[in-house]
Design a protein around this motif. Structure first.
Motif, mmCIF file in Angstrom:
data_model
loop_
_atom_site.group_PDB
_atom_site.id
_atom_site.type_symbol
_atom_site.label_atom_id
_atom_site.label_comp_id
_atom_site.label_asym_id
_atom_site.label_seq_id
_atom_site.Cartn_x
_atom_site.Cartn_y
_atom_site.Cartn_z
ATOM 1 N N PHE A 181 -8.559 8.783 -14.691
ATOM 2 C CA PHE A 181 -9.360 7.733 -15.323
ATOM 3 C C PHE A 181 -9.561 8.013 -16.820
ATOM 4 C CE2 PHE A 181 -11.331 7.244 -10.895
ATOM 5 C CZ PHE A 181 -10.418 6.254 -10.546
ATOM 6 N N ILE A 182 -9.743 9.289 -17.178
ATOM 7 C CA ILE A 182 -9.856 9.649 -18.599
ATOM 8 C C ILE A 182 -8.555 9.305 -19.326
ATOM 9 C CG2 ILE A 182 -10.101 11.569 -20.224
ATOM 10 C CD1 ILE A 182 -11.934 12.919 -18.167
ATOM 11 N N GLY A 183 -7.406 9.566 -18.676
ATOM 12 C CA GLY A 183 -6.114 9.238 -19.272
ATOM 13 C C GLY A 183 -5.972 7.757 -19.560
ATOM 14 N N VAL A 184 -6.422 6.913 -18.635
ATOM 15 C CA VAL A 184 -6.366 5.461 -18.851
ATOM 16 C C VAL A 184 -7.248 5.071 -20.035
ATOM 17 C CG1 VAL A 184 -6.920 3.201 -17.854
ATOM 18 C CG2 VAL A 184 -5.811 4.951 -16.451
ATOM 19 N N ALA A 185 -8.440 5.659 -20.131
ATOM 20 C CA ALA A 185 -9.344 5.359 -21.240
ATOM 21 C C ALA A 185 -8.713 5.743 -22.578
ATOM 22 C CB ALA A 185 -10.675 6.095 -21.045
ATOM 23 N N VAL A 186 -8.054 6.894 -22.633
ATOM 24 C CA VAL A 186 -7.386 7.314 -23.871
ATOM 25 C C VAL A 186 -6.276 6.337 -24.238
ATOM 26 C CG1 VAL A 186 -5.922 9.098 -24.902
ATOM 27 C CG2 VAL A 186 -7.934 9.758 -23.573
ATOM 28 N N PHE A 187 -5.508 5.905 -23.245
ATOM 29 C CA PHE A 187 -4.417 4.961 -23.504
ATOM 30 C C PHE A 187 -4.954 3.661 -24.092
ATOM 31 C CE2 PHE A 187 -1.493 1.565 -22.260
ATOM 32 C CZ PHE A 187 -0.292 2.072 -22.739
ATOM 33 N N LEU A 188 -6.045 3.149 -23.549
ATOM 34 C CA LEU A 188 -6.627 1.907 -24.056
ATOM 35 C C LEU A 188 -7.116 2.063 -25.487
ATOM 36 C CD1 LEU A 188 -8.612 0.797 -20.864
ATOM 37 C CD2 LEU A 188 -6.586 -0.316 -21.837
ATOM 38 N N THR A 189 -7.572 3.258 -25.831
ATOM 39 C CA THR A 189 -8.062 3.513 -27.187
ATOM 40 C C THR A 189 -6.956 3.332 -28.229
ATOM 41 O OG1 THR A 189 -9.663 5.103 -26.319
ATOM 42 C CG2 THR A 189 -9.206 5.200 -28.685
ATOM 43 N N GLY A 190 -5.729 3.696 -27.887
ATOM 44 C CA GLY A 190 -4.618 3.594 -28.835
ATOM 45 C C GLY A 190 -3.795 2.336 -28.685
ATOM 46 N N ASN A 191 -4.351 1.315 -28.029
ATOM 47 C CA ASN A 191 -3.583 0.122 -27.659
ATOM 48 C C ASN A 191 -2.856 -0.544 -28.830
ATOM 49 O OD1 ASN A 191 -2.810 -1.808 -25.586
ATOM 50 N ND2 ASN A 191 -4.190 -3.238 -26.615
ATOM 51 N N LYS A 192 -3.488 -0.599 -29.982
ATOM 52 C CA LYS A 192 -2.903 -1.322 -31.125
ATOM 53 C C LYS A 192 -1.637 -0.655 -31.663
ATOM 54 C CE LYS A 192 -5.805 1.021 -34.574
ATOM 55 N NZ LYS A 192 -6.825 0.830 -35.641
ATOM 56 N N HIS A 193 -1.434 0.605 -31.367
ATOM 57 C CA HIS A 193 -0.275 1.316 -31.898
ATOM 58 C C HIS A 193 0.982 1.142 -31.046
ATOM 59 C CE1 HIS A 193 -2.857 3.213 -34.819
ATOM 60 N NE2 HIS A 193 -3.605 3.774 -33.878
ATOM 61 N N TYR A 194 0.871 0.471 -29.891
ATOM 62 C CA TYR A 194 2.015 0.372 -28.991
ATOM 63 C C TYR A 194 2.785 -0.943 -29.126
ATOM 64 C CZ TYR A 194 -1.218 3.659 -26.673
ATOM 65 O OH TYR A 194 -2.104 4.667 -26.402
ATOM 66 N N LYS A 195 2.276 -1.877 -29.917
ATOM 67 C CA LYS A 195 2.821 -3.234 -29.911
ATOM 68 C C LYS A 195 4.309 -3.281 -30.215
ATOM 69 C CE LYS A 195 -1.535 -5.573 -30.986
ATOM 70 N NZ LYS A 195 -2.256 -6.420 -31.964
ATOM 71 N N SER A 196 4.750 -2.503 -31.188
ATOM 72 C CA SER A 196 6.161 -2.561 -31.583
ATOM 73 C C SER A 196 7.087 -2.057 -30.481
ATOM 74 C CB SER A 196 6.396 -1.753 -32.860
ATOM 75 O OG SER A 196 6.112 -0.379 -32.646
ATOM 76 N N GLY A 197 6.572 -1.226 -29.589
ATOM 77 C CA GLY A 197 7.407 -0.691 -28.514
ATOM 78 C C GLY A 197 7.282 -1.446 -27.205
ATOM 79 N N ASP A 198 6.269 -2.315 -27.120
ATOM 80 C CA ASP A 198 6.021 -3.048 -25.878
ATOM 81 C C ASP A 198 6.758 -4.387 -25.915
ATOM 82 O OD1 ASP A 198 5.082 -3.776 -23.429
ATOM 83 O OD2 ASP A 198 3.028 -4.198 -24.079
ATOM 84 N N VAL A 199 8.073 -4.309 -25.790
ATOM 85 C CA VAL A 199 8.920 -5.493 -25.912
ATOM 86 C C VAL A 199 9.698 -5.690 -24.621
ATOM 87 C CG1 VAL A 199 10.761 -6.617 -27.207
ATOM 88 C CG2 VAL A 199 9.156 -5.100 -28.389
ATOM 89 N N LYS A 200 9.493 -6.833 -23.991
ATOM 90 C CA LYS A 200 10.256 -7.146 -22.784
ATOM 91 C C LYS A 200 11.700 -7.471 -23.155
ATOM 92 C CE LYS A 200 7.223 -10.234 -21.420
ATOM 93 N NZ LYS A 200 6.560 -11.292 -20.642
#
Length: 550
Positions: A181-200
């Motif tokens: 659960f802590i890992g999920v919280a950390v991932f959500l914290t950095g959400n804005k930095h993943y946009k360029s890689g989150d491409v379908k």
């Protein structure tokens, strides 16, 4: 010198993976002990626990194929990572509730959750390096990411020892869930930095919809698994109706692999000619590393047993009181049974109203029993603490290995990916020889083995691991055609899955080997065979890799 740069998302992905691995390896470190424990577990034998362990971790690494395909074509990468993490966290907590229903339900959630989480965080990281700014740092980025895995794996066993000694299995499994659960919280914290890689991925003209590819694999795999489970075969001592081996579940898994193999053959032969050679090279490497995982993943079975029953775990007197007071070490009581074989209460298995020895007890091969009095307690390290030795070496050796490869790269002498992986297989084989020496030095388990054999074996296998596992993830991300990246990342995880299952199959043979050094020699021969196959294929692989790097 130009400063090396990495994407801003790397620290968040590093920490997310660190906490995810914290939970997973905490659970794995105590899983077989939980299954075998008579007083607080499920009273399974060595073979039963090894078989279930192998099936579990095999399915954990099979579902990433499905999760990767869904992310590639439908969901993107961020949403599956979040959902998968939450499912695993709930699953870990459920596994600690002592009932078969809760155990298996929790295992199913972990299997499904890992399928959504594992391939997509690796693919997301690779996508973030697919720009001119970061492209040259991909191998190094994956090694840093891989260190995050092992920081979590190192710390978790210390936390697990505390939770186990103070509260028992339930809280230890809950600790794994909290870590996730802590890992999920950390991932959500950095959400804005993943946009360029989150491409379908955009489907190419004539390409089949994602659900067709999924159904081509999943539906036949399920049907074949059912056939493998129920088909009757030659009766054996432990199973009257098994077909291939003594375990119907293993038969089911092996049958389920048949349509998967045919599917990747279909992907290969229907790929455009300009992609076919690359796809074939990736699939060949995936096949070649199956024996590595079959050996490496025995850390949760055979090596756990070696630590528990055959290794001297005495805590030095100078620190025993402190570690016991902090619940970081446990105690064992010296007693004698009627037949004068020293045993422990939790090493018995009940048969009717009587008790019989199920596993070798800590004192059965203890050298200093003549100095002990009945009822005397010894302070010993928890067996699962030894699961931290491998991640310890990864943390120590990763900077060294990365530095060596960087030094060679600057001088244009760095080995190619196929050469690194061949070295990894060979070095892993050498680690088996260390355990052969450990078995011989302990007179085949007649006396306790030194814990330094553990450090030596894990030190050697870690060098092999660092030449192979993170490099494999980087290889798929680098070479795979864009439209097949997650699919071929799934192939990498399926090869891991098959190797994991084989690790359980091999480990289930442990009790059949009176000469334990022969068991470890079997592992050595398996690794040398895989190494020779890759050496034969090396010229062909090198040619393909050179063509792709032009």
């Amino acid at each position: 010198m130009k400063q090396r740069k990495h994407p801003k998302a790397l620290p968040y992905l590093f920490l997310t993976e660190m906490w995810e691995r914290f939970g997973y390896y905490l659970m794995i470190g105590i899983f077989t002990f939980y299954l075998k424990d008579v007083n607080h577990g499920f009273e399974m034998t060595e073979a039963e626990s090894a078989s279930l362990y192998g099936t579990f971790i095999a399915l954990v690494f099979f579902t990433p194929f499905i999760g990767g395909l869904l992310a590639d074509r439908l969901l993107g990468y961020r949403l599956p990572i979040i959902l998968g993490g939450l499912m695993m966290g709930v699953g870990y907590c459920m596994m600690g509730v002592h009932s078969f229903t809760m155990l298996y339900t929790g295992m199913v959630l972990v299997i499904a959750g890992n399928g959504l989480f594992k391939p997509n965080i690796s693919t997301l990281l690779g996508n973030l390096y697919n720009t001119d700014e970061y492209r040259g740092q991909k191998d190094e980025g994956y090694n840093i990411f891989y260190m995050g895995i092992n920081v979590g794996a190192f710390v978790c066993n210390i936390v697990s020892a505390f939770l186990m000694n103070k509260y028992g299995y339930s809280m230890a499994f809950a600790g794994a869930g909290i870590g996730m659960f802590i890992g999920v919280a950390v991932f959500l914290t950095g959400n804005k930095h993943y946009k360029s890689g989150d491409v379908k991925k955009v489907a190419t003209p004539g390409e089949k919809p994602w659900w067709i590819d999924l159904s081509i694999v999943v539906v036949p795999a399920v049907l074949f698994a059912v056939i493998g489970y129920f088909i009757n075969g030659v009766p054996s001592e432990t199973n009257e109706h098994s077909f291939l081996v003594k375990d119907d579940v293993t038969d089911a898994f092996l049958f389920a692999c048949i349509p998967v193999i045919f599917f990747f053959g279909y992907v290969l032969f229907t790929s455009p000619k300009n992609e076919r050679r690359v796809v074939s090279a990736i699939l060949v490497v995936c096949l070649a590393v199956i024996p590595f995982w079959a050996i490496f993943k025995q850390n949760g079975t055979v090596l756990n047993t070696w630590a528990d029953n055959y290794t001297n775990r005495d805590v030095p007197k100078s620190i025993s009181k402190g570690l016991k007071g902090m619940y970081l070490a446990g105690t064992v009581k010296y007693e004698k049974s009627k037949d004068s074989i020293q045993v422990l209460d939790n090493q018995f298995r009940k048969v009717g109203n009587e008790k019989t020895i199920q596993y070798p007890s800590y004192f059965k091969n203890y050298q200093k029993t003549d100095k002990l009095k009945p009822g005397q307690e010894l302070v010993v390290f928890n067996s699962n603490i030894f699961q931290s030795v491998n991640p310890f070496w990864v943390i120590v050796l990763t900077p060294l290995i990365v530095g060596i490869f960087r030094f060679l790269r600057l001088r244009k002498m760095e080995p190619s990916i196929p050469v690194k992986m061949t070295l990894g297989l060979f070095i892993t084989g050498l680690s088996c020889l260390v355990m052969v020496a450990a078995a011989n030095a302990s007179m085949n388990g007649e006396i306790k083995s030194s814990l330094w054999w553990f450090f030596g074996a894990y030190g050697v296998i870690t060098i092999g691991e660092l030449c192979l596992s993170p490099i494999g993830l980087s290889m798929v991300s680098k070479l795979a055609p864009a439209r097949l990246t997650a699919l071929l990342m799934g192939a990498w995880f399926i090869s891991t899955s098959i190797g994991n299952k084989l690790s359980g199959v091999i480990a289930s043979l442990w009790d059949q080997y009176d000469d334990k050094s022969s068991f470890f020699m079997l592992n050595f021969y398996l690794m040398m065979g895989a190494t020779l196959i890759l050496i034969v294929l090396l010229p062909w692989l090198l040619k393909i890799f050179r063509e792709q790097n032009k």
